[in-house]
Enzyme design. Structure first.
Site, short mmCIF file in Angstrom:
data_model
loop_
_atom_site.label_atom_id
_atom_site.label_comp_id
_atom_site.label_asym_id
_atom_site.label_seq_id
_atom_site.Cartn_x
_atom_site.Cartn_y
_atom_site.Cartn_z
N GLY B 30 1.04 -1.11 0.21
CA GLY B 30 0.38 -0.11 0.15
C GLY B 30 0.73 1.27 -0.24
N GLY B 31 0.09 2.46 0.95
CA GLY B 31 1.31 3.65 1.36
C GLY B 31 2.78 3.49 1.11
CG ASN B 62 -4.17 10.06 -1.37
OD1 ASN B 62 -4.41 9.42 -1.62
ND2 ASN B 62 -3.77 11.27 -0.82
CG ASP B 121 -3.80 -2.00 5.97
OD1 ASP B 121 -3.65 -3.05 6.67
OD2 ASP B 121 -5.39 -1.61 5.25
NE ARG B 126 2.31 -2.32 11.56
CZ ARG B 126 1.13 -0.93 11.50
NH1 ARG B 126 -0.01 -1.18 11.90
NH2 ARG B 126 1.68 0.12 10.32
CB CYS B 177 -27.88 0.78 27.68
SG CYS B 177 -28.48 -0.34 28.00
#
Lengths: 525, 645
Positions: B30-31, B62, B121, B126, B177
């Site tokens: 990933g990143g 991105n 992630d 991990r 609750c």
């Protein structure tokens, strides 16, 4: 790498929401206005040397979507480039390095425009910089020709454009930010616990009345109600009582400690928990929140700064002026208006939030009115005034240092003294000196590096750590390690984003990396 | 050789050769993984294996620069491999689109690598890789990022602290609750919409949600029973899905009738503001007006919708989800499990539904409403992520790998990004020593070769543990699912191990219950013997007992537990905070780097008590080594901060 798209036709993104999705994870860091600033930016990279560090930096700016970038680079791709630059491939050999890198970088994000330079015979630096204020920010990698450097610096001066220089050789690297004149930042993203401003010592009438209503019968409240009085109301209540008996608010540390005791005595202990959480919160908040409003040094710095005629016409200085007037009149900055978490009944908490919000809105309105009286005041967006008021206590001005041989001499004179005294890690200045000595030559021997250093700071040359750094730079022979360039590229792009979005505080002004020990140091040079 | 010139110059020939000969495993593409793969390739690492089970999503683009628009929904591992391979076809790269917890990735497979990089992630994976690397005794470089923050740590069995040496915060949960009857914060309504409403209508039951905390159930037995009945009634309404009246039925049930019931419980509202049910019929006109602006509303991600806009989005998303579920049902096999829709932050239909439902509930309870953008972050536990941070962290990982290659673990660093410290952007600390009480690394480990056709539990307990390793009477044998033997539970002894659910690559934990001087826990990694083991059906591979000189029991190769934090078996002491001189010359207690970063770093996140309003994780602390203030701002509003994906 995937194939070069010679004529990049961006895959169609479906409406604005696709773009928001693509940038989702970063919008949470700098919001829509930061993103807009990035998309409006045009960044020029003057590439030189082995040419990786600048391209790695650009990669991290293309991905989050800067508007446009231009790479100026005379080099032709050679075999050695392929071993260090990810944005070149076998086919690139013998071709224009700027053109190939632009093509590959552009593939990363179809929303970004890329240009390469030179495009044709006779294209030169004068032409590149000859179209007026075209670039938002210029990055250049070192080494660089002194003539080219002078032209860039002149451009930066003339058009008030920030410059960033980067040098990466072997395990060493540094980058330096040159901001034009004064650089103001409104949205500094301060720690949210630091932004709490409750105005406990000078509550406005609505807040005082709210407090009176909640506490008028405090001793007869039910256990639940008593245990749910918001801590800030408790503090206001006990401060008033304290004032009655002491004639003033607690101001010294000793006073505050006594006051803390005084508050905690009010808690009911005849319950199974043997105390009340809201009182615990009140006691814990005393030292932090019971204090006279005072201006931070960075706000004072903004208030005291005399903007030049040109600067004073900008919205930042017009709003600053209005806030200064506000401060002069009220002795405090506009209220940010947020209320921290606290134990309370939700309806009471919501009401309390509203009281703060209403006051914050009134303050903005007052500042806005002053702003509107300025000849240019009508053009200023109300959102900008709001943001400024909200962040007024944390605005920051960065004054670029005058880089001169003298400052360097001064820092060099004492670079390890401090460290030895405090047992801190030794300064990384020797790395800067050694790299800086090769700012205009592709590579140099140890003795050449030492000789260059001796021209500006002769006393440093005998330092064994400087000699060692010079040896290491000589050994790198002008070559970059991809990993070091990628890492420093990450750091440079991070700072560039701060400068372009005008959010967060960029470093001031030089960051040196020692890749051997994985350490960095920021110095003002 | 030209291509290699700069690396050769700066790394030197011996290190450059080690780099070329290394076999690397990278878990996660990933990143951090994308950046890391590029750096590893250009540093010249000879062979790289990539494991990732994820596929590419639009919101990855991105920062995960090896991926493009056209790769969306494809395997991260495979696309990353292809991208890197095109760059340097001479490299040996192998990609596995698979879960790292799959049995094919067993201890022996891990042993084949020079080192492992974690670019993950989530906590679970991990910890798994941490455990496997400890069992295989392979060095692990662990890393993570959150927004502008990040960290890198080198894990080497017995020499540096492992991932589990410090406790990790478990995700935040809320009493049932609070979620179902008495919400007071936006997050309560969001959890209600996501973990109750969405899952009751389109998924399985709420009880499986880790966000619900049942520990207080018994105190509120009556109310819990009511809530159970309420959920039952909701299931009935679910049957009406697809009919014209479904949206109205559901709306009236959850936003009117259930609220009426709650409101009637006067006890509950003595000190709270009672909820106000929404009467659908009184909103018809305004909703119809808002309906005409539907597409505009749905685009409006960052603006907070009003009551009528929320109703429009509620109805519209409900229609979209109902249609989807029905088409899933019509195309699924008869004997396949009932299709369900679960919450996914990147699935717009579920996000719209959760955002609108949560806001409607907030309106009922007088709680602040939120924009879809904010709700997405809170419901999806979204961690901000950018390329810059990942680039820095990946660079740091490779720098640490050079020390690992040289075997120089004593100079490895634990490095933290400190983006808001003005005088440096990184702070590096000396590695931490292993925690002697760590459940993962302060244990003894060995592989055992087992003849599965005949080995019984008795062979393990008597012959291997007692006779060979010197265990006494009192100990427990645990499989991954529970105990199979202790001194009072002996009926399994005659059973074969394979009949007790143990197979190749299983782990067994032996806990010594000796009162006097117990051994540390022993972890056995079971390996299936492929050839005949001759005399014994179980054989230790890494350790074995030796006959003792002065007793009838063999000396134990398994070390004993330490009685206190005091040094006893050569391992360092880390139960105590290290004392370091501070900048002002005063000797101060050094916080471990973990604590210095507090709850931001994807590491060691302590639960935080919050009472009202939003929960935000903020830390202000002092970093010991440099005596500098380190201030981290992370306003993730109730999101559980983990790391970049």
């Amino acid at each position: 790498m995937t194939e070069v798209v010679t004529n990049p036709t961006p895959p169609i993104l479906h409406g604005p929401s696709d773009k928001e999705k693509k940038y989702d994870r970063q919008l949470r860091l700098w919001a829509a206005n930061g993103q807009q600033a990035l998309e409006d930016a045009h960044i020029l990279l003057l590439n030189s040397g082995s040419g990786t560090v600048g391209v790695e930096t650009l990669k991290n700016l293309v991905l989050p979507g800067i508007g446009k970038f231009t790479i100026a680079d005379d080099a032709v791709v050679a075999e050695a480039d392929l071993g260090v630059n990810f944005f070149l491939d076998e086919e690139s050999l013998g071709q224009s390095r700027s053109e190939r890198c632009v093509n590959f970088l552009q593939e990363l994000n179809p929303d970004v425009k890329g240009e390469h330079f030179p495009k044709q015979e006779g294209d030169n630096i004068e032409k590149l910089l000859g179209y007026g204020r075209q670039y938002t920010l210029i990055m250049y990698s070192l080494p660089i020709e002194p003539y080219t450097l002078a032209l860039i610096q002149q451009y930066g001066q003339q058009y008030k454009v920030p410059l960033v220089s980067i040098h990466s050789a072997g395990f060493y690297s540094y980058f330096q930010i040159h901001l034009p004149g004064c650089f103001p930042i409104i949205d500094t993203h301060p720690d949210s616990t630091a932004t709490t401003d409750l105005r406990l010592l000078n509550p406005w009438p609505a807040l005082s009345e709210f407090t009176r209503n909640l506490t008028k019968d405090i001793d007869n409240l039910s256990a639940h109600e008593h245990g749910h009085i918001p801590y800030l109301v408790l503090l206001l209540y006990y401060l008033e009582k304290w004032k009655e008996s002491h004639g003033g608010f607690p101001s010294t540390y000793g006073d505050k400690k006594a006051f803390r005791e005084f508050v905690s005595e009010g808690a009911r202990t005849d319950n199974p928990e043997g105390g009340e959480e809201n009182y615990d919160e009140a006691v814990a908040a005393v030292l932090k929140t019971v204090s006279e409003p005072s201006l931070s040094s960075s706000v004072k710095d903004v208030f005291e700064y005399q903007p030049t005629a040109e600067e004073s016409d900008s919205s930042f200085w017009i709003i600053t002026d209005a806030i200064k007037k506000f401060y002069g009149k009220h002795g405090e900055l506009p209220l940010p208006g947020s209320v921290p978490d606290m134990k309370a009944q939700s309806s009471v908490y919501v009401e309390l939030q509203n009281i703060y919000k209403v006051k914050a809105r009134q303050d903005v309105a007052e500042v806005l009115e002053t702003v509107r009286q300025h000849p240019r005041g009508k053009e200023i967006d109300v959102n900008e005034v709001e943001t400024f008021c909200k962040n007024a206590a944390f605005v920051k001005l960065i004054h670029s240092p005058d880089s001169s041989a003298d400052t360097l001499k001064e820092i060099t004179g004492m670079f390890d003294e401090q460290a030895l005294l405090t047992m801190m890690p030794l300064s990384l200045l020797p790395i800067y000196l050694a790299l800086n000595a090769t700012s205009h030559v592709p590579s140099a021997s140890t003795s050449e590096i030492i000789a260059t250093i001796s021209k500006t700071v002769p006393e440093a040359c005998s330092d064994p750590r400087v000699v060692q750094a010079a040896e290491e730079v000589a050994r790198a022979n002008g070559g970059e390690l991809h990993n070091i360039s990628a890492m420093i590229g990450g750091m440079v792009s991070q700072e560039v984003i701060k400068i372009i979005t005008k959010q967060y505080i960029p470093i001031d002004n030089t960051c040196i990396l020692d890749g051997i020990t994985s350490r960095t140091q920021v110095l003002r040079i | 050789m030209l291509r290699d010139r700069f690396n050769q110059q700066s790394l030197g020939v011996p290190l450059n050769t080690m780099v070329k000969e290394a076999r690397i495993l990278m878990v996660g593409a990933g990143g951090i993984g994308c950046e890391l793969l590029k750096n590893l390739v250009l540093t010249g690492f000879g062979e790289i294996h990539i494991v990732d089970l994820d596929t590419i999503d639009l919101s990855n683009l991105n920062r995960q620069f090896l991926f493009r628009q056209e790769h969306i929904k494809k395997s991260k591992a495979l696309v990353a491999k292809d991208a890197a391979h095109k760059f340097n076809p001479r490299l040996k790269l192998e990609a596995h689109h698979a879960n790292i917890k799959d049995p094919q990735f067993n201890v022996n497979w891990f042993r084949g690598f020079t080192m492992v990089f974690n670019a993950l992630d989530n906590l679970d994976a991990r910890r798994h890789v941490n455990k496997m690397c400890l069992a295989a005794d392979v060095p692990l470089i662990e890393s993570g990022t959150t927004g502008f923050n990040g960290q890198v740590q080198v894990i080497k069995k017995g020499q540096t602290a492992c991932y589990d040496c410090t406790a990790k915060e478990t995700p935040k949960s809320f009493p049932v609750c609070t979620i179902r009857s008495t919400p007071s914060q936006p997050i309560h309504c969001i959890v209600w919409a996501k973990s109750y409403l969405l899952s009751e209508i389109f998924g399985t039951s709420e009880d499986e949600s880790p966000e619900l905390d049942h520990s207080e159930d018994s105190e509120n037995a009556q109310e819990i029973e009511k809530l159970r009945q309420e959920a039952q009634a909701l299931k009935l309404i679910r049957e009406a899905m697809g009919t014209e009246s479904f949206p109205q039925l559901l709306f009236d049930k959850v936003f009117k009738d259930d609220v009426e019931r709650l409101k009637s419980m006067q006890e509950m509202w003595k000190t709270r503001k009672p909820p106000r049910p929404i009467d659908y019929s009184s909103t018809v006109q305004e909703v119809a007006d808002a309906e005409t602006r539907k597409s505009e509303i749905l685009r409006d991600d960052q603006r907070v919708w009003n009551l009528h806009e929320n109703i429009v989005v509620f109805r519209d998303s409900l229609k979209r989800l109902s249609r989807r579920l029905q088409s899933m049902k019509s195309t699924s096999d008869l004997d396949a499990a009932e299709p369900i829709i679960t919450f996914d932050k990147d699935d717009e239909d579920t996000l719209d539904f959760v955002a609108a439902s949560a806001n409607l509930r907030s309106i009922i309870f007088g709680i602040e409403t939120k924009s879809r953008f904010d709700i997405k972050q809170m419901a999806g536990n979204i961690i901000p992520a950018i390329a810059t941070t990942n680039a820095i962290v990946a660079g740091l990982c490779v720098l640490q790998s050079f020390k690992v290659l040289r075997g120089d673990f004593s100079s490895t660093k634990e490095v933290f990004l400190s983006p808001f410290a003005p005088e440096r952007l990184l702070s590096s600390d000396r590695y931490r020593e292993p925690n002697p009480d760590c459940p993962a690394c302060s244990v003894a480990q060995t592989r055992v070769l087992v003849d599965m056709s005949r080995a019984t539990l008795n062979d393990l307990v008597e012959d291997f543990l007692r006779l060979e390793l010197g265990y006494g009477d009192e100990f427990v044998v645990n499989t991954e699912t529970g105990p199979i033997y202790d001194v009072e539970e002996t009926e399994n002894l005659s059973k074969k191990l394979k009949d007790l659910g143990i197979k190749g690559d299983s782990f067994l934990t032996i806990i010594d219950d000796d009162d006097e001087n117990p051994r540390v826990n022993l972890i056995l990694n079971v390996q299936e013997a492929t050839t005949d083991l001759e005399d014994r059906p179980i054989k230790g591979l890494d350790i074995s007992g030796s006959p003792s000189a002065d007793g009838d029991r063999p000396a134990s190769p398994i070390p004993r537990k330490r009685k206190s934090a005091v040094e006893s078996n050569g391992q360092g002491v880390t139960g105590i905070e290290e004392v370091h001189p501070m900048a002002n010359g005063i000797v101060g207690i050094k916080r471990t780097a973990e604590e210095a970063l507090g709850h931001e770093s994807g590491e060691a996140k302590r639960p935080k008590t919050t009472v009202n309003g939003a929960n935000s994780a903020n830390g202000t602390s002092v970093n010991g080594e440099h005596g500098s203030a380190l201030i981290i701002d992370d306003s993730t509003d109730g999101a559980i901060v983990i790391d970049d994906d």
